[in-house]
Design a protein around this motif. Structure first.
Motif, mmCIF file in Angstrom:
data_model
loop_
_atom_site.group_PDB
_atom_site.id
_atom_site.type_symbol
_atom_site.label_atom_id
_atom_site.label_comp_id
_atom_site.label_asym_id
_atom_site.label_seq_id
_atom_site.Cartn_x
_atom_site.Cartn_y
_atom_site.Cartn_z
ATOM 1 N N ARG A 182 -66.726 -33.946 -11.963
ATOM 2 C CA ARG A 182 -67.820 -35.003 -12.735
ATOM 3 C C ARG A 182 -68.775 -35.225 -11.637
ATOM 4 N NH1 ARG A 182 -63.335 -36.993 -16.148
ATOM 5 N NH2 ARG A 182 -62.459 -38.282 -14.855
ATOM 6 N N LEU A 183 -68.461 -35.777 -10.497
ATOM 7 C CA LEU A 183 -69.681 -35.900 -9.487
ATOM 8 C C LEU A 183 -70.304 -34.697 -9.303
ATOM 9 C CD1 LEU A 183 -70.694 -37.615 -8.014
ATOM 10 C CD2 LEU A 183 -69.393 -37.491 -6.263
ATOM 11 N N ASP A 184 -70.311 -33.145 -8.905
ATOM 12 C CA ASP A 184 -70.753 -32.245 -9.391
ATOM 13 C C ASP A 184 -71.082 -32.099 -10.240
ATOM 14 O OD1 ASP A 184 -69.462 -31.736 -6.689
ATOM 15 O OD2 ASP A 184 -67.924 -29.983 -7.971
ATOM 16 N N GLU A 237 -75.193 -40.652 -15.602
ATOM 17 C CA GLU A 237 -73.211 -40.624 -15.357
ATOM 18 C C GLU A 237 -72.923 -40.637 -13.907
ATOM 19 O OE1 GLU A 237 -73.333 -35.781 -16.068
ATOM 20 O OE2 GLU A 237 -75.436 -36.097 -16.331
ATOM 21 N N LEU A 238 -74.058 -40.868 -12.969
ATOM 22 C CA LEU A 238 -73.073 -40.957 -11.520
ATOM 23 C C LEU A 238 -72.571 -42.531 -11.763
ATOM 24 C CD1 LEU A 238 -76.242 -40.160 -8.944
ATOM 25 C CD2 LEU A 238 -73.460 -39.596 -9.238
ATOM 26 N N SER A 239 -73.251 -43.370 -12.561
ATOM 27 C CA SER A 239 -72.860 -45.309 -12.868
ATOM 28 C C SER A 239 -71.726 -44.739 -13.826
ATOM 29 C CB SER A 239 -73.192 -45.889 -13.808
ATOM 30 O OG SER A 239 -74.526 -45.920 -12.516
ATOM 31 N N ALA A 240 -71.513 -43.532 -14.784
ATOM 32 C CA ALA A 240 -70.290 -43.500 -15.291
ATOM 33 C C ALA A 240 -68.600 -42.942 -14.450
ATOM 34 C CB ALA A 240 -70.249 -42.328 -16.366
ATOM 35 N N LEU A 303 -72.780 -49.998 -14.887
ATOM 36 C CA LEU A 303 -72.862 -48.700 -15.564
ATOM 37 C C LEU A 303 -73.490 -49.818 -16.760
ATOM 38 C CD1 LEU A 303 -72.203 -46.301 -16.991
ATOM 39 C CD2 LEU A 303 -69.815 -47.107 -17.599
ATOM 40 N N VAL A 304 -73.040 -50.675 -17.883
ATOM 41 C CA VAL A 304 -72.830 -51.515 -18.940
ATOM 42 C C VAL A 304 -74.572 -51.784 -19.046
ATOM 43 C CG1 VAL A 304 -72.005 -53.282 -20.328
ATOM 44 C CG2 VAL A 304 -71.090 -52.448 -19.415
ATOM 45 N N ALA A 305 -74.765 -52.221 -17.421
ATOM 46 C CA ALA A 305 -76.163 -53.042 -17.321
ATOM 47 C C ALA A 305 -77.014 -51.967 -17.925
ATOM 48 C CB ALA A 305 -76.674 -53.519 -16.244
ATOM 49 N N GLN A 322 -87.591 -50.571 -13.841
ATOM 50 C CA GLN A 322 -87.881 -50.677 -12.780
ATOM 51 C C GLN A 322 -86.319 -51.868 -12.161
ATOM 52 O OE1 GLN A 322 -90.943 -52.662 -10.605
ATOM 53 N NE2 GLN A 322 -89.945 -54.914 -10.652
ATOM 54 N N GLU A 323 -85.321 -52.063 -13.177
ATOM 55 C CA GLU A 323 -83.621 -52.956 -13.325
ATOM 56 C C GLU A 323 -83.254 -51.833 -13.119
ATOM 57 O OE1 GLU A 323 -82.860 -55.853 -13.298
ATOM 58 O OE2 GLU A 323 -85.305 -55.780 -12.582
ATOM 59 N N ASP A 324 -83.339 -50.353 -12.871
ATOM 60 C CA ASP A 324 -82.390 -48.965 -12.661
ATOM 61 C C ASP A 324 -81.435 -49.176 -11.404
ATOM 62 O OD1 ASP A 324 -84.856 -48.136 -10.981
ATOM 63 O OD2 ASP A 324 -84.399 -46.263 -12.579
ATOM 64 N N LYS A 325 -82.342 -50.262 -10.207
ATOM 65 C CA LYS A 325 -82.264 -49.672 -8.885
ATOM 66 C C LYS A 325 -80.735 -50.583 -8.030
ATOM 67 C CE LYS A 325 -86.415 -47.649 -8.238
ATOM 68 N NZ LYS A 325 -87.132 -47.949 -9.620
ATOM 69 N N GLN A 326 -81.863 -51.716 -8.512
ATOM 70 C CA GLN A 326 -80.263 -53.022 -7.863
ATOM 71 C C GLN A 326 -79.089 -52.594 -8.023
ATOM 72 O OE1 GLN A 326 -83.175 -56.084 -9.030
ATOM 73 N NE2 GLN A 326 -82.175 -56.872 -6.656
ATOM 74 N N GLY A 327 -78.535 -52.400 -9.584
ATOM 75 C CA GLY A 327 -77.352 -52.402 -10.006
ATOM 76 C C GLY A 327 -76.428 -51.158 -9.129
ATOM 77 N N PHE A 328 -78.089 -50.126 -9.349
ATOM 78 C CA PHE A 328 -77.415 -48.776 -8.811
ATOM 79 C C PHE A 328 -77.002 -48.240 -7.587
ATOM 80 C CE2 PHE A 328 -78.409 -44.383 -8.711
ATOM 81 C CZ PHE A 328 -77.679 -43.607 -8.878
ATOM 82 N N PHE A 329 -78.025 -49.220 -6.810
ATOM 83 C CA PHE A 329 -77.546 -49.072 -5.538
ATOM 84 C C PHE A 329 -76.443 -49.641 -4.677
ATOM 85 C CE2 PHE A 329 -82.818 -49.400 -4.837
ATOM 86 C CZ PHE A 329 -82.579 -47.755 -5.129
ATOM 87 N N ASP A 330 -75.998 -51.300 -5.673
ATOM 88 C CA ASP A 330 -74.232 -51.396 -4.957
ATOM 89 C C ASP A 330 -74.164 -50.762 -5.438
ATOM 90 O OD1 ASP A 330 -73.643 -53.984 -4.448
ATOM 91 O OD2 ASP A 330 -73.055 -53.998 -6.300
ATOM 92 N N LEU A 331 -73.819 -50.473 -7.032
ATOM 93 C CA LEU A 331 -72.703 -49.693 -7.212
ATOM 94 C C LEU A 331 -72.537 -48.069 -6.371
ATOM 95 C CD1 LEU A 331 -72.500 -48.257 -10.858
ATOM 96 C CD2 LEU A 331 -72.436 -45.972 -9.142
ATOM 97 N N MET A 332 -73.574 -47.477 -5.892
ATOM 98 C CA MET A 332 -72.656 -46.254 -5.080
ATOM 99 C C MET A 332 -72.506 -47.056 -3.866
ATOM 100 S SD MET A 332 -74.134 -43.919 -6.851
ATOM 101 C CE MET A 332 -74.036 -42.674 -5.858
#
Length: 459
Positions: A182-184, A237-240, A303-305, A322-332
């Motif tokens: 999935r990551l690939d 996709e990365l969040s999923a 992911l839900v956010a 702009q709200e795409d980053k904080q949660g995504f950075f934390d997720l990764m």
């Protein structure tokens, strides 16, 4: 320094700036912003917008800025700029003056941030991939150490049939292999460059966007400017992928927590990965696995956010993004850290071989083997299932295991049963019979382990 001040005659409210500005988190994109800016400067020179001397000045100043960020990644936070793009431009302007003001010709923060975030995502996804492979390697080592150790297998959290401990570990290897896939897939789809798409309609500068994409390490350039600046599919996709992988981590953790409990006692936690109780001296808690289980909820929430942020947005760019980053950075970060932790703790997890084997022999786990035995004598399976069910009820009332019943007791339920039933009811005999592809027979598990190791060496 605001990048949009000319249209406005009044200063922005401090409260608005606090709510609007993103430097406090998008400073993480500093290196990617510098990378994109260096590539853009080269294209401006080729388009005749700036001179070779000017591009050399910009490139040198940007290279110096990259070194400064390497030395102190939080350097941008020492200023009050609106975002990382403003900070980079302000630093260049302070050093180069008017030359720096030419850099933003033909581009927008919309295509720039989309490029920065893709570059950051590619880099961090590759890092996560390595951590995921590290977790797989640790599971393969655990399976090798377990060898032919046997344990109870469960359905509905009820003892069902014996399985090898290695078979259990390899089940999670299969899950993590799908996570790598999935990551690939996500990496392949995100490998598209938005730079040069402007705010939404494309750039007015005659740049070679294909060459620009290649210079930044992208496989191709985005084909539609509206989509390019507003696409965050790769974040989703990365969040999923992270959510699915963390769910696998959580399931593994739940297994280990139960297997290490006093009620099961199948696995033993090393002191190095355990914690104690401030009140109860006897406690040895599996906190690390509980935290892995708990952090899964955090990742699922991110992911839900992002899905909720995107679900109602019209084309093209909107500030919601702009709200795409904080949660995504934390997720990764959480995803990578969790995988690293799993790889670190698995070597400190051991199997209580005797306890596992004893438990595998309990709960009438050889009932299916008895049914198979009757089938081998010519009885239809459905009838055999019925007969064995009655035998289990009888044995339970006698507080006896099936293999402890006498032949006379067996023949009360079926005349097909003879002395050869006893070898068929032995634990190892039942394991050996599960030799079809994917089964838990020792030779099949050994083959699966070798195949998994070969796969690992090829990725």
């Amino acid at each position: 320094m605001a990048m949009w001040g000319g249209r406005f005659q009044e200063a922005t409210l401090a409260e608005f700036r606090d709510f609007n500005d993103s430097l406090s988190f998008d400073y993480l994109l500093a290196q990617q912003d510098i990378q994109a800016s260096r590539a853009w400067a080269q294209q401006l020179a080729q388009a005749g917008i700036i001179t070779q001397s000017e591009v050399d000045q910009l490139d040198s100043a940007l290279a110096d800025l990259a070194v400064a960020i390497d030395t102190d990644p939080k350097l941008p936070l020492q200023t009050s700029e609106e975002d990382i793009h403003s900070w980079v431009e302000a630093q260049l302007t302070a050093k180069l003056g008017a030359v720096a003001k030419k850099l933003h010709t033909g581009r927008s923060r919309n295509d720039l941030v989309a490029t920065d975030l893709r570059l950051w995502s590619k880099l961090n996804a590759q890092t996560v991939r390595q951590s995921l492979l590290g977790a797989i390697a640790a599971l393969l080592s655990f399976a090798e150490r377990a060898g032919t150790d046997v344990m109870p297998g469960y359905t509905h959290l009820q003892r069902a049939q014996p399985v090898l401990v290695a078979h259990w570990a390899l089940a999670y290897v299969e899950m993590f292999k799908r996570d790598v896939s999935r990551l690939d897939d996500a990496l392949a789809r995100m490998d598209v460059c938005p730079l040069g798409c402007g705010a939404l309609a494309g750039t007015g500068v005659a740049v070679d966007r294909v060459a620009l994409a290649q210079s930044l390490g992208f496989a191709s350039a985005a084909l539609n400017s509206l989509d390019a600046v507003s696409d965050r599919d790769y974040v989703v996709e990365l969040s999923a992928a992270a959510s699915i992988c963390m769910t696998h981590l959580s399931r593994l953790s739940e297994d280990v927590i139960f297997f290490c409990s006093g009620e099961a006692g199948f696995f033993k936690l090393g002191d190095a990965i355990s914690s104690g109780s401030s009140l109860m001296p006897q406690k040895k808690n599996p906190d690390v696995f509980e935290l892995l289980r708990g952090k899964t909820g955090r990742v699922l929430g991110h992911l839900v956010a992002i899905l909720h942020v995107l679900k109602g947005l019209p084309l093209a760019y909107n500030k919601d993004m702009q709200e795409d980053k904080q949660g995504f950075f934390d997720l990764m970060q959480t995803w990578q850290q969790s995988l690293l932790v799993l790889a670190t703790v698995l070597p400190h997890l051991s199997v209580n071989v005797q306890q596992c084997r004893q438990a595998a022999e309990l709960g009438y786990s050889n009932a299916t083997d008895l049914a198979d035995y009757l089938v081998s004598k010519g009885m239809p399976f459905r009838d055999a299932h019925e007969v064995v069910g009655e035998l289990v009820v009888y044995a339970a009332k006698q507080q006896q295991a099936l293999e402890a019943l006498t032949l006379d007791e067996f023949t009360q339920f079926s005349s097909l049963i003879s002395e050869d039933v006893y070898p068929a009811l032995q634990l190892d005999a039942g394991l050996l019979k599960r030799a079809a592809l994917g089964g838990t027979a020792p030779q099949q598990v050994l083959s699966a382990l070798q195949q998994a190791k070969q796969w690992f060496e090829s990725v």
